[in-house]
Design a protein around this motif. Structure first.
Motif, PDB file in Angstrom:
ATOM      1  N   GLY A  35      42.203  46.551  44.497  1.00 56.41           N
ATOM      2  CA  GLY A  35      42.619  46.559  43.103  1.00 56.41           C
ATOM      3  C   GLY A  35      42.848  45.163  42.577  1.00 56.41           C
ATOM      4  O   GLY A  35      42.746  44.182  43.309  1.00 56.41           O
ATOM      5  N   THR A  38      48.796  46.556  43.108  1.00 53.76           N
ATOM      6  CA  THR A  38      47.563  46.332  42.353  1.00 53.76           C
ATOM      7  C   THR A  38      47.541  47.242  41.141  1.00 53.76           C
ATOM      8  O   THR A  38      48.112  48.331  41.143  1.00 53.76           O
ATOM      9  N   GLU A  58      44.456  50.046  33.122  1.00 54.52           N
ATOM     10  CA  GLU A  58      44.078  50.905  34.246  1.00 54.52           C
ATOM     11  C   GLU A  58      43.691  52.306  33.758  1.00 54.52           C
ATOM     12  O   GLU A  58      42.712  52.893  34.233  1.00 54.52           O
ATOM     13  N   SER A  63      44.175  50.156  40.481  1.00 48.18           N
ATOM     14  CA  SER A  63      44.035  50.316  41.925  1.00 48.18           C
ATOM     15  C   SER A  63      42.893  51.262  42.235  1.00 48.18           C
ATOM     16  O   SER A  63      42.614  52.170  41.448  1.00 48.18           O
TER      17      SER A  63
END
Ligand SMILES: [Zn+2]
Lengths: 667, 338
Positions: free
Chosen positions: B285, B252, A351, B255
């Motif tokens: 996400g 998630t 991420e 996200s």
């Protein structure tokens, strides 16, 4: 969190206007909700998500800016000269609860001069909405805003016996808060106490009695780590929410305590002419262990659906101040900095890379396979019912499932059990889960009448909540309200049932629910011997000038029994013969008895019985009524002879006469 | 006999041609079809006939009667149509308003939900529903929102009792579906959700969400972007631009918040978009591995994405509605606009 544009620029070189900066931060996940000019500076309102306490300090936000645009982070140095006297000479600290306080540090600064802080510091604090107090208090706020680490300064001379104990509060203990309000403490709250009394509620706020004042000469500076969940509970129980509790409950940087503490005492030396005592009280449960996570480039590409090269990924991580221990082939071995408590898995690193790489630089493309989607029967029925009612001029409404506790709302149409109540309602008006949609439709009607719409037709499809074993039974209902008489709505329901292909036996049984329906003008509808729903004229007690009708039906049952399979029936080649009949019967004789009587004749070519009129008047004896109906005769295999029809008619009249004492009405 | 009936028919036709007024036509009707008229007179002859001729003659008379009635009614109809304007000097005003049949409307929120269902049905998503009164586990723990986590405040909740609550998000349905079904999964779950917010123009304690979930082998963030791209272009129009922003949801990772260009000011900035040119419309996400673990999915084998949108919010954006309370007042003047 509010940040100052000028302040931020002290930690990194960048050439971004406030608007450009806001854009970069927003795209990195820190939404800038507002930019306001303040004096010769700008105040940016940054929305920090709950997983990023590291961005609750300006340095943390600077790290994000650097990750996005590059550059070098410039952290102010924290070197200073100290007195030779040791800190242990002035203070003794005991931590009784190392679980709730895994790390506690204390430093002492002597001979400070409490006065207003310099203009540059006041200006920055003002820019982000913090009121300057005096140099010592301002320094604690300044360092907290800079680092995200809350710190607290006590007036050392007001600490009894030079003792600090970090312990649970005792029952009945009180503390006078900084705002002067006396607060009772509960026994499980963590407090910072001296030998006599609590002097601060750990992580939440300090006490009035030991706060820094104009006469303060010596400072005890606390910089510690408190267990987030506990701070959160304490703050909630007391109803006290501070900048400090806000940060602690989200989790502060376990590796940032020393720097924040040193930064604060250094500023006290510089801005308050203080003398820093040598050493630090440092009570630590254990050393902080940095997390080490291997990242597979293959996995990164699989999750994001894009080729990102290893060197790009590792560069992003470095800019985010992660340490790359090793990188070979398709692997990067990453060590997570202490301020990133939210990162502990490979997916978290992915991420981070995606975020800084830019979500908008990931192309929108899909390789997902084609797949059909089939509407469930319920969906088909619901659509069909909506279209049916819209076609008839009904508007669909949506009303709240949470209702008040009035007797009308607690009507027990579908279950004898009590309604479900909400344990923590906002208001009395919304504190119970509804057991019927009808009271809400009545309210919608009332709203419309009050706004000039006297006559309405509305329906709603929604759930009612009936107490069950563990979870309640959520029954979907179809409810109707119409400004028309009983038989109009009954006709609509009959028509709906046929429209849905339901040919099961229907029965209308008289029913009483005086809160909703007018007495003797309500029915329970049985389908296949099970309850399909209720229909009736609205009760006069509801207080409307005109009468209207209501119905509530079991949607799940309707959906279950619906049948959309159509089979063709050959059309008869022979003409039908219609006969109108009027009979005189006792007032008590119901249409259903007449109908049953006629069907019981089992005349094979009798195709339909259609009621059309009830008449009471001069020609009809008192206590009697005339019921007129039409009979349809048709055979599948021949043209009916008039004698056949005549015989059938006489048979029917005969049975009606013997069973119901009916007489043919002569016209 | 046949000749006699034929003659009557011919006489009638001639007389009809000569008739010019409605009154004369009525006279003709009495003359032929009246109780003492010509045709009735024929009827009286029947009993005198030999038995074998009666039926045939009867049929002829009946046929004549029907024909005569047709001729005369046609003449009366024609004359009366011609007669009206002449008599009253009236004008047939074709500009008078038509008689509108009353039709109803689907609630605007239903219309939005139906639109969303339709777009996603084309992409192979099935519609599923879940309970609104829900176990705490499905609303929080299974979605990686542990007790005492600061993010729980973002999902403030109504409770019925200890572990039973009113769901604060439709994501609960994800878990219920995945518990029962193995991948591939493509679902959308529309429904009501509840949060204890004081009611004002932008908040309601009850509102609607649509949740989406896709789980399969090899599903990526790029797929998520394209699927949402298709939805946004279909629902808001093909000129609308889309922006993904990093955000945080416990269920998630990565996200994103998804924004679309503000349609009111076409991105230039106005009060609706707080002068940013963008409006937030949904959260999305990649499904967090913790969520897959809760339903015993192989996190190495399967990936997936999830998204959720507020139905009121997108309906308000699409139609320029500024007050959420209008949806639940059910004023017909409001409902009839959509
Ligand atoms: Zn705009």
């Amino acid at each position: 969190m509010k940040i100052s544009y000028n302040w931020l620029k002290e930690y990194a070189y960048f050439y971004l206007s406030p608007e450009e900066l806001a854009d970069k931060l927003t795209n990195a996940g820190l939404v800038v909700a507002d930019i306001k000019p303040v004096e010769d500076d700008y105040c940016l309102e940054v929305e920090v998500t709950s997983n990023r306490p590291d961005c609750l300090g300006i340095i943390g936000i600077t790290r994000e800016v650097i990750a996005a645009v590059g550059g070098e982070l410039r952290i102010p140095d924290t070197d200073f000269e100290t007195l030779s006297t040791k800190v242990t000479k002035f203070i003794d600290v005991t931590v009784e609860d190392p679980v709730l306080c895994p790390h506690y540090t204390a430093r002492v600064v002597r001979h400070v001069t409490v006065r207003p802080s310099p203009e540059w510091m006041q200006k920055k604090l003002r820019c982000i909405g913090i009121r300057p107090v005096n140099n010592i208090v301002d320094i604690t706020n300044y360092v907290m805003m800079e680092t995200g680490q809350p710190i607290h300064a006590f007036d050392l001379d007001k600490i009894s016996d030079q003792k600090i104990v970090v312990r649970r509060a005792l029952d009945g203990e009180m503390i006078v808060a900084i705002n002067g309000v006396k607060r009772a403490l509960f026994h499980d709250m963590l407090v910072i106490a001296d030998s006599k009394r609590p002097v601060a509620i750990a992580g939440v706020m300090g006490g009035k009695e030991t706060e820094v004042s104009d006469s303060t000469r010596n400072i005890l500076l606390e910089c510690a780590l408190f267990e987030p969940g506990h701070v959160r509970r304490t703050s909630k129980e007391l109803g006290v929410f501070t900048d400090s509790s806000y940060r602690f409950e989200r989790g502060t940087d376990p590796g940032g305590i020393e720097r924040a503490s040193k930064r604060a005492v250094k500023l006290m030396k510089e801005l308050a002419d203080g003398e820093i005592v040598s050493g630090v009280i440092d009570i630590k449960q254990r050393e902080y262990e940095k997390k080490r996570i291997p990242l597979r480039i293959e996995r990164l590409q699989k999750i994001l659906g894009i080729e990102i090269k290893r060197d790009i990924a590792s560069d992003i991580l470095k800019r985010l101040q992660f340490t790359i221990v090793n990188e070979i082939d398709n692997f990067i071995d990453v060590v997570v900095p202490s301020f990133r408590g939210d990162i502990y898995r490979e997916i978290d690193l992915i991420e981070e890379i995606a975020r800084i790489y830019g979500y908008n630089n990931i192309p929108a493309k899909t390789s997902i396979c084609v797949r059909g989607s089939i509407k469930s029967k319920y969906e088909v029925v619901e659509d069909c019912i909506r279209q049916f009612f819209i076609g008839l001029g009904f508007y669909e409404v949506k009303t709240f499932s949470i209702v008040d506790i009035s007797p009308l709302q607690s009507v027990k149409l579908w279950s004898e059990q009590d309604a479900l109540d909400i344990a923590n309602p906002l208001r009395q008006e919304e504190s119970r889960m509804r057991t019927s949609l009808l009271p809400s439709l009545i309210n919608a009607k009332r709203y419309n009448v009050n706004h000039g719409n006297e006559s309405i037709k509305i329906f709603e499809i929604a759930r009612v909540y009936l107490a069950g074993d563990k979870l309640p039974h959520e029954k979907t209902c179809l409810s109707l309200l119409i400004d028309a008489d009983f038989f109009t709505l009954k006709g609509i329901i009959e028509s709906l049932v046929l429209h849905l292909g339901i040919s099961l036996k229907r029965e209308w049984i008289s029913f009483s629910e005086p809160k909703l329906f007018r007495d003797e003008r309500a029915a329970k509808i049985q389908l296949d011997d099970k309850t399909l729903g209720y229909l009736g004229e609205a009760s006069r007690e509801l207080g409307f000038k005109t009468s209207f009708c209501l119905s509530e039906l079991d949607m799940d049952f309707l959906a279950e029994k619906s049948n959309f399979e159509k089979r063709y029936h050959p059309l008869s080649l022979y003409p039908p013969v219609f006969r109108d009949l009027a009979i005189i019967v006792d007032e008590e004789v119901l249409w259903t008895s007449i109908e049953k009587c006629i069907t019981a004749t089992h005349i094979s070519f009798l195709k339909g019985i259609h009621f059309f009129d009830v008449y009471r008047g001069k020609q009809i004896p008192a206590g009697k009524k005339s019921v007129a109906f039409n009979l349809c005769f048709q055979a599948e295999d021949r043209t009916l002879k008039s004698e056949e029809v005549e015989t059938a008619e006489w048979t029917i009249l005969d049975v009606l006469h013997t069973t119901l004492d009916a007489e043919l009405r002569k016209l | 006999m046949l000749k006699k009936t034929e003659k009557v028919k011919r006489d009638l036709q001639e007389e009809i041609r000569a008739v010019t007024t409605l009154k004369d036509a009525e006279q003709l009707k009495i003359k032929y079809l009246g109780r003492k008229g010509i045709i009735q007179d024929f009827m009286k002859l029947i009993p005198a006939l030999p038995a074998e001729q009666r039926a045939e003659f009867g049929q002829q008379i009946n046929a004549l009667k029907a024909e005569a009635a047709n001729f005369i009614e046609e003449a009366i109809g024609k004359l009366s149509r011609e007669a009206i304007p002449k008599v009253n000097n009236e004008i047939f005003d074709i500009t008078l308003p038509g008689k509108l049949p009353l039709t109803g409307k689907k609630h605007p929120l239903t219309q939005t939900i139906d639109d969303v269902k339709e777009v996603f049905a084309r992409l192979g998503f099935d519609v599923v529903y879940g309970p609104e009164v829900e176990l705490e586990y499905y609303n929080f723990e299974a979605l990686n929102i542990p007790a005492d986590h600061p993010s729980r405040t973002d999902f403030d909740t109504f409770y019925i009792k200890n572990d039973i609550l009113l769901r604060s998000q439709t994501s609960t349905v994800q878990i219920r579906v995945m518990e029962k079904q193995k991948p591939p999964i493509r679902i959308i779950a529309p429904g009501k959700v509840y949060r204890p917010d004081t009611v004002d123009a932008r908040h309601s304690f009850m509102f609607h969400q649509v949740e989406g979930l896709l789980v399969d082998e090899g599903v990526s963030f790029a797929d998520l972007k394209e699927v949402l791209n298709q939805f946004i272009k279909t629902y808001f129009g093909k000129d609308v631009r889309m922006r993904f922003r990093p955000s945080f949801f416990p269920f998630t990772e990565p996200s994103a918040e998804v924004d679309i260009s503000c349609s009111l000011c076409s991105g230039k900035g106005c009060s609706v978009c707080s002068y940013s040119g963008w409006v937030e419309i949904l959260g999305a996400g990649m499904v967090d591995p913790h969520v897959f673990k809760a339903v015993h999915y192989d996190t190495e084998k399967y990936t997936g994405f999830a998204f959720g949108m507020g139905v009121e919010r997108i309906t308000m954006l699409k139609h320029g509605i500024s007050d959420i309370r209008l949806f639940y007042e059910n004023d017909i003047r409001f409902l009839s606009q959509f």
